[in-house]
Structure formats: structure tokens, C-alpha cells
Design a protein around this motif. Structure first.
Motif, short mmCIF file in Angstrom:
data_model
loop_
_atom_site.label_atom_id
_atom_site.label_comp_id
_atom_site.label_asym_id
_atom_site.label_seq_id
_atom_site.Cartn_x
_atom_site.Cartn_y
_atom_site.Cartn_z
N LEU A 171 34.86 45.79 -1.80
CA LEU A 171 35.43 44.80 -0.70
C LEU A 171 36.55 43.99 -0.95
N GLU A 172 37.40 43.92 -2.13
CA GLU A 172 38.44 43.26 -2.31
C GLU A 172 39.73 44.17 -2.64
N ASP A 173 39.36 45.39 -2.15
CA ASP A 173 40.80 46.42 -2.50
C ASP A 173 41.35 46.33 -1.19
N VAL A 174 42.02 45.46 -1.07
CA VAL A 174 42.86 45.43 0.45
C VAL A 174 43.92 46.64 0.35
N GLN A 175 44.54 46.73 -0.75
CA GLN A 175 45.62 47.93 -0.84
C GLN A 175 44.91 49.16 -0.22
N HIS A 176 43.60 49.68 -0.91
CA HIS A 176 43.05 50.86 -0.22
C HIS A 176 42.80 50.69 1.00
N TYR A 177 42.44 49.74 1.64
CA TYR A 177 41.96 49.53 3.06
C TYR A 177 43.36 50.01 3.94
N ASN A 189 31.28 43.15 10.81
CA ASN A 189 30.59 41.76 10.56
C ASN A 189 29.56 41.83 9.56
N ALA A 190 29.22 42.97 9.07
CA ALA A 190 28.39 42.94 7.86
C ALA A 190 29.33 42.78 6.65
N TYR A 191 30.50 43.31 6.85
CA TYR A 191 31.47 43.20 5.66
C TYR A 191 31.84 41.86 5.71
N LYS A 192 32.08 41.18 6.71
CA LYS A 192 32.37 39.74 6.56
C LYS A 192 31.51 38.92 6.00
N SER A 238 41.88 51.61 7.03
CA SER A 238 40.45 51.23 7.23
C SER A 238 40.40 50.31 8.42
N PRO A 239 39.40 50.57 9.14
CA PRO A 239 38.95 49.26 9.96
C PRO A 239 38.56 48.00 9.45
N PHE A 240 38.23 48.04 8.06
CA PHE A 240 37.99 46.98 7.27
C PHE A 240 39.26 46.06 6.92
N TYR A 241 40.24 46.67 7.08
CA TYR A 241 41.71 46.07 6.68
C TYR A 241 41.95 44.74 7.11
N ARG A 242 41.80 44.73 8.52
CA ARG A 242 41.95 43.40 9.22
C ARG A 242 41.09 42.21 8.96
N TYR A 243 39.78 42.59 8.41
CA TYR A 243 38.83 41.57 7.89
C TYR A 243 39.30 41.24 6.28
N ALA A 244 39.74 42.31 5.83
CA ALA A 244 39.85 42.00 4.02
C ALA A 244 41.09 41.10 3.99
N GLN A 258 32.95 62.01 5.07
CA GLN A 258 34.20 61.96 5.37
C GLN A 258 34.30 60.51 6.47
N LEU A 259 33.24 60.29 7.25
CA LEU A 259 33.25 58.99 8.10
C LEU A 259 33.35 57.88 7.14
N TYR A 260 32.63 57.80 6.13
CA TYR A 260 32.39 56.80 5.15
C TYR A 260 33.73 56.65 4.39
N GLU A 261 34.36 57.52 4.07
CA GLU A 261 35.68 57.60 3.36
C GLU A 261 36.41 56.95 4.21
N ILE A 262 36.69 57.35 5.65
CA ILE A 262 37.70 56.76 6.64
C ILE A 262 37.44 55.20 6.50
N LEU A 263 36.26 54.67 6.31
CA LEU A 263 35.79 53.33 6.35
C LEU A 263 36.29 52.56 5.14
N GLY A 264 36.38 53.59 3.99
CA GLY A 264 36.88 52.77 2.67
C GLY A 264 35.85 53.08 1.53
N TYR A 265 34.93 53.65 1.98
CA TYR A 265 33.90 54.03 0.58
C TYR A 265 34.33 55.15 -0.20
N ARG A 266 33.80 55.12 -1.24
CA ARG A 266 34.33 56.23 -2.12
C ARG A 266 33.40 56.91 -3.01
N ARG A 267 33.36 58.23 -3.45
CA ARG A 267 32.29 59.05 -4.20
C ARG A 267 32.88 58.55 -5.76
N TYR A 268 31.62 58.42 -6.29
CA TYR A 268 32.00 57.92 -7.72
C TYR A 268 31.07 58.39 -8.74
N LYS A 269 29.99 59.18 -8.53
CA LYS A 269 28.85 59.72 -9.18
C LYS A 269 28.48 60.92 -8.66
#
Length: 206
Positions: free
Chosen positions: A189-195, A137-140, A200-206, A160-171
Motif C-alpha cells: 500500500l505504500e509503494d507509490v512509485q510502483h503505482y 475506498n477500501a484502500y484508503k 494504477s488507479p490507487f496512485y491518486r489515493y497513495a 492481469q486485472l489485479y496486476e493493473i491495480l497494483g497487486y503482485r504475485r509472490y509465491k
């Protein structure tokens, strides 16, 4: 489900329990969130945080006044929470820009960035669907506001939990005065292909 920005709550089922996803809009709701944080961080986890109001048993800091506060509630009260700062509401601090490397993203439009944190779930519900309901819901909500990048940090054990959701390390990692060694992460948030690729559970919302 949240469909428009002005809808601030939605009801869902978790097992046999009806729960509400809400966005705090008054002092009573905010106090319930701050009291829940105290229960988790201070009473359960035993963290030592400067400036905690032990007398009233609330955990709040100066940045809370600028944040959107998401939470889940059932018949027993608040059992999960998350706060998010939006770049369109107030400029990020110099420290936040440095910690998250936001200087590399400031060329994007003003409302493209948010910072999320203070994610907490009651111990009895950590193996339930609570996390998915809260973050989904926060994502939406973020998408409705035009957010492209959601930044957060977490303990190394939770990467690992956050990476399963779709977050990525970058720095490089950072050190937080309250919670110690942390790993900065970003969710695009707009990277539908990555989800879709990582399921990722975000895919159905994205």
C-alpha cells in the motif's frame, strides 16, 4: 470520500446513479451482504460450497464475524461487496499463514497486514466504475489503519486485472476448498512509485 476511520460511508456518482460506499455495522446490513453473495456465488455462478444456508439464501462463514465488510449500495440495494481481515483485530489462522506465506511478513508491526476476499459485483455493473469506487475506498480505509500489505487470491483469469491495480504475485499458487485453484497476490500500500509506474488507479489515493 473516507478521510477518517470513523466515517463509514460516502456518496459518489456512477453515471446518473447515486451510490453509497458503506462499512456494515449492523445485522441488517450484514444480512444484505450475505444475501448478495448467495445471489452471485450460488445462483449466478452455480458454485457448490459446504455449509451454505439455502433455506435463508445467505452465504456466510465463521470468519465473517472477524471481518470488516465493505459494500456499495444504490436505490436497488447492495450491488458490490468486499471483506477484509486485519491482523490487529484477530490473529490469522495457521491455514491463512501457510496459504499466504505470512510467516515472512510477521516481523512487521501488528497492524501492517490484512487479507481481503469475497469481492463480488453485480453482473450488470461489472463494466462500470463500481470496482474502482469499492477498492479505492477500501484502500484508503486500510491506509488509515496503518496497513502496509493487503493479501488476496484470485482465479488465474483475473491475475492481469489485479496486476493493473497494483497487486503482485509472490509465491506458489494454492487450492481453495470452495473456489478451486487460486493465485495469491499482495498489494504494497505504500509503494507509490510502483503505482505511478504502472498507472494504477490507487496512485491518486497513495
Amino acid at each position: 470520500m473516507i478521510e477518517k476511520l470513523f466515517i463509514i460511508e460516502t456518496q459518489e456518482n456512477m453515471g446518473n446513479t447515486n451510490i453509497m460506499f458503506k462499512i456494515a455495522e449492523n445485522a441488517q446490513q450484514l444480512k444484505a451482504i450475505y444475501s448478495f453473495r448467495y445471489k452471485i456465488y450460488i445462483q449466478e455462478m452455480g458454485k457448490t460450497i459446504v455449509g451454505v444456508d439455502h433455506e435463508n439464501q445467505i452465504l456466510k462463514d465463521h470468519r465473517d464475524d472477524d471481518a470488516v465488510q465493505f459494500y456499495l449500495e444504490d436505490h436497488e440495494g447492495v450491488f458490490a461487496c468486499l471483506r477484509t481481515f486485519f491482523s490487529s483485530d484477530k490473529p490469522f489462522s495457521t491455514e491463512e499463514i501457510k496459504d499466504y506465506g505470512l510467516d515472512k511478513f510477521l516481523a512487521f508491526k501488528k497492524d501492517a497486514i490484512c487479507l481481503s476476499g469475497k469481492l463480488m459485483i453485480d453482473a450488470k455493473k461489472r463494466n462500470s466504475s463500481a470496482l474502482g469506487i469499492l477498492l479505492g475506498n477500501a484502500y484508503k480505509y486500510g491506509r488509515d489503519r496503518g496497513v502496509q500489505f493487503d493479501f488476496c487470491n484470485c482465479a488465474p483469469s483475473l491475475v492481469q486485472l489485479y496486476e493493473i491495480l497494483g497487486y503482485r504475485r509472490y509465491k506458489d499458487n494454492i487450492s481453495d476448498d470452495d473456489v478451486g485453484y487460486r493465485v495469491p497476490l499482495v498489494n504494497v500500500l505504500e509503494d507509490v512509485q510502483h503505482y505511478q509506474f504502472i498507472k494504477s488507479p490507487f496512485y491518486r489515493y497513495a
